[in-house]
Design a protein around this motif. Sequence first.
Motif, PDB file in Angstrom:
ATOM      1  N   PHE A   1     -66.686  24.271  70.618  1.00  0.00           N
ATOM      2  CA  PHE A   1     -66.377  23.452  69.441  1.00  0.00           C
ATOM      3  C   PHE A   1     -66.712  24.207  68.161  1.00  0.00           C
ATOM      4  O   PHE A   1     -65.943  24.166  67.187  1.00  0.00           O
ATOM      5  CB  PHE A   1     -67.150  22.135  69.488  1.00  0.00           C
ATOM      6  CG  PHE A   1     -66.791  21.191  68.382  1.00  0.00           C
ATOM      7  CD1 PHE A   1     -65.721  20.313  68.520  1.00  0.00           C
ATOM      8  CD2 PHE A   1     -67.506  21.186  67.189  1.00  0.00           C
ATOM      9  CE1 PHE A   1     -65.369  19.457  67.487  1.00  0.00           C
ATOM     10  CE2 PHE A   1     -67.171  20.334  66.149  1.00  0.00           C
ATOM     11  CZ  PHE A   1     -66.096  19.454  66.297  1.00  0.00           C
ATOM     12  N   SER A   2     -67.844  24.908  68.140  1.00  0.00           N
ATOM     13  CA  SER A   2     -68.244  25.650  66.944  1.00  0.00           C
ATOM     14  C   SER A   2     -67.257  26.773  66.635  1.00  0.00           C
ATOM     15  O   SER A   2     -66.858  26.966  65.488  1.00  0.00           O
ATOM     16  CB  SER A   2     -69.650  26.239  67.146  1.00  0.00           C
ATOM     17  OG  SER A   2     -70.594  25.209  67.338  1.00  0.00           O
ATOM     18  N   ILE A   3     -66.847  27.511  67.679  1.00  0.00           N
ATOM     19  CA  ILE A   3     -65.878  28.589  67.483  1.00  0.00           C
ATOM     20  C   ILE A   3     -64.551  28.029  66.999  1.00  0.00           C
ATOM     21  O   ILE A   3     -63.931  28.556  66.080  1.00  0.00           O
ATOM     22  CB  ILE A   3     -65.690  29.390  68.784  1.00  0.00           C
ATOM     23  CG1 ILE A   3     -66.990  30.089  69.174  1.00  0.00           C
ATOM     24  CG2 ILE A   3     -64.561  30.409  68.647  1.00  0.00           C
ATOM     25  CD1 ILE A   3     -66.954  30.739  70.549  1.00  0.00           C
ATOM     26  N   GLY A   4     -64.100  26.930  67.621  1.00  0.00           N
ATOM     27  CA  GLY A   4     -62.848  26.309  67.210  1.00  0.00           C
ATOM     28  C   GLY A   4     -62.903  25.797  65.787  1.00  0.00           C
ATOM     29  O   GLY A   4     -61.939  25.924  65.038  1.00  0.00           O
ATOM     30  N   PHE A   5     -64.037  25.232  65.409  1.00  0.00           N
ATOM     31  CA  PHE A   5     -64.214  24.714  64.045  1.00  0.00           C
ATOM     32  C   PHE A   5     -64.096  25.832  63.022  1.00  0.00           C
ATOM     33  O   PHE A   5     -63.449  25.698  61.985  1.00  0.00           O
ATOM     34  CB  PHE A   5     -65.565  24.010  63.927  1.00  0.00           C
ATOM     35  CG  PHE A   5     -65.802  23.360  62.595  1.00  0.00           C
ATOM     36  CD1 PHE A   5     -65.315  22.079  62.334  1.00  0.00           C
ATOM     37  CD2 PHE A   5     -66.499  24.026  61.600  1.00  0.00           C
ATOM     38  CE1 PHE A   5     -65.527  21.491  61.106  1.00  0.00           C
ATOM     39  CE2 PHE A   5     -66.724  23.435  60.375  1.00  0.00           C
ATOM     40  CZ  PHE A   5     -66.232  22.155  60.131  1.00  0.00           C
ATOM     41  N   ILE A   6     -64.740  26.965  63.326  1.00  0.00           N
ATOM     42  CA  ILE A   6     -64.693  28.117  62.408  1.00  0.00           C
ATOM     43  C   ILE A   6     -63.268  28.651  62.281  1.00  0.00           C
ATOM     44  O   ILE A   6     -62.799  28.954  61.184  1.00  0.00           O
ATOM     45  CB  ILE A   6     -65.645  29.229  62.920  1.00  0.00           C
ATOM     46  CG1 ILE A   6     -67.103  28.752  62.809  1.00  0.00           C
ATOM     47  CG2 ILE A   6     -65.445  30.516  62.116  1.00  0.00           C
ATOM     48  CD1 ILE A   6     -68.096  29.704  63.462  1.00  0.00           C
ATOM     49  N   LEU A   7     -62.571  28.767  63.425  1.00  0.00           N
ATOM     50  CA  LEU A   7     -61.198  29.282  63.388  1.00  0.00           C
ATOM     51  C   LEU A   7     -60.263  28.314  62.669  1.00  0.00           C
ATOM     52  O   LEU A   7     -59.349  28.729  61.955  1.00  0.00           O
ATOM     53  CB  LEU A   7     -60.697  29.516  64.817  1.00  0.00           C
ATOM     54  CG  LEU A   7     -61.358  30.649  65.585  1.00  0.00           C
ATOM     55  CD1 LEU A   7     -60.851  30.695  67.016  1.00  0.00           C
ATOM     56  CD2 LEU A   7     -61.116  31.992  64.892  1.00  0.00           C
ATOM     57  N   TYR A   8     -60.474  27.010  62.853  1.00  0.00           N
ATOM     58  CA  TYR A   8     -59.584  26.018  62.264  1.00  0.00           C
ATOM     59  C   TYR A   8     -59.700  25.995  60.744  1.00  0.00           C
ATOM     60  O   TYR A   8     -58.705  25.837  60.037  1.00  0.00           O
ATOM     61  CB  TYR A   8     -59.881  24.632  62.833  1.00  0.00           C
ATOM     62  CG  TYR A   8     -58.953  23.544  62.329  1.00  0.00           C
ATOM     63  CD1 TYR A   8     -57.638  23.482  62.790  1.00  0.00           C
ATOM     64  CD2 TYR A   8     -59.384  22.617  61.396  1.00  0.00           C
ATOM     65  CE1 TYR A   8     -56.778  22.503  62.331  1.00  0.00           C
ATOM     66  CE2 TYR A   8     -58.524  21.625  60.935  1.00  0.00           C
ATOM     67  CZ  TYR A   8     -57.235  21.563  61.407  1.00  0.00           C
ATOM     68  OH  TYR A   8     -56.375  20.595  60.943  1.00  0.00           O
TER      69      TYR A   8
END
Length: 206
Positions: free
Chosen positions: A198-205
């Motif tokens: 979730f953290s990685i996805g949040f940063i990429l988004y």
Amino acid sequence: MLRLVTIFLLCAVVYTFADPKVLHVSTIPSNADIYVDEIRPNHAKAPAYISPAVIEIADDSLASEVLISLFNPGFMDTTLRVRLSPKDTSYIIISQNPISDEDLLDKQQSELSKRKRANFGKGLMKFSLIPLALGLASGAIAYYEIEKAKDSKKTLKNSSIATDRYQQELEDFTDYRDKAKVAKGFSYAGIISGAALFSIGFILYF
């Protein structure tokens, strides 16, 4: 006064039940991204429509204009205010101009790369819900097994070692304890991996 109120109510009823206006947008070439009512749309985000498209002007059936912006890699970005027909349906065909400026092309590709990255990040955030859910479920199972192990431990204290009941409770206690350890491990793994995704996805988004 009564007449004015009646007229107002009639107008409100007509406005409420009036058919929404629609705008048919076609582009040459097709597959252009269409953003509605955005003066400077963020092309890194997914568009509201892709041509050919039917845009429903649902917010205001009495609207006379709508602002649309087109984005199609390899062609000039286009923003125009379209005057709608007094009738329910309007049509517009837009021919896009190709561009040869390398800087503009690079900028468009950069925006597409950001969109792909954002979409990938959004997908990761959604996927992270699976390990998080599994982690929470495993945590609930671990809690249940721990409570059962506590009950067995209390029973063992009050039982005689020589009885069959004691041996059965001892086996149950061992079984509950082992299951609790396994479930706790799955719980930690699921929550940690889900939070990481979730953290990685949040940063990429963003």
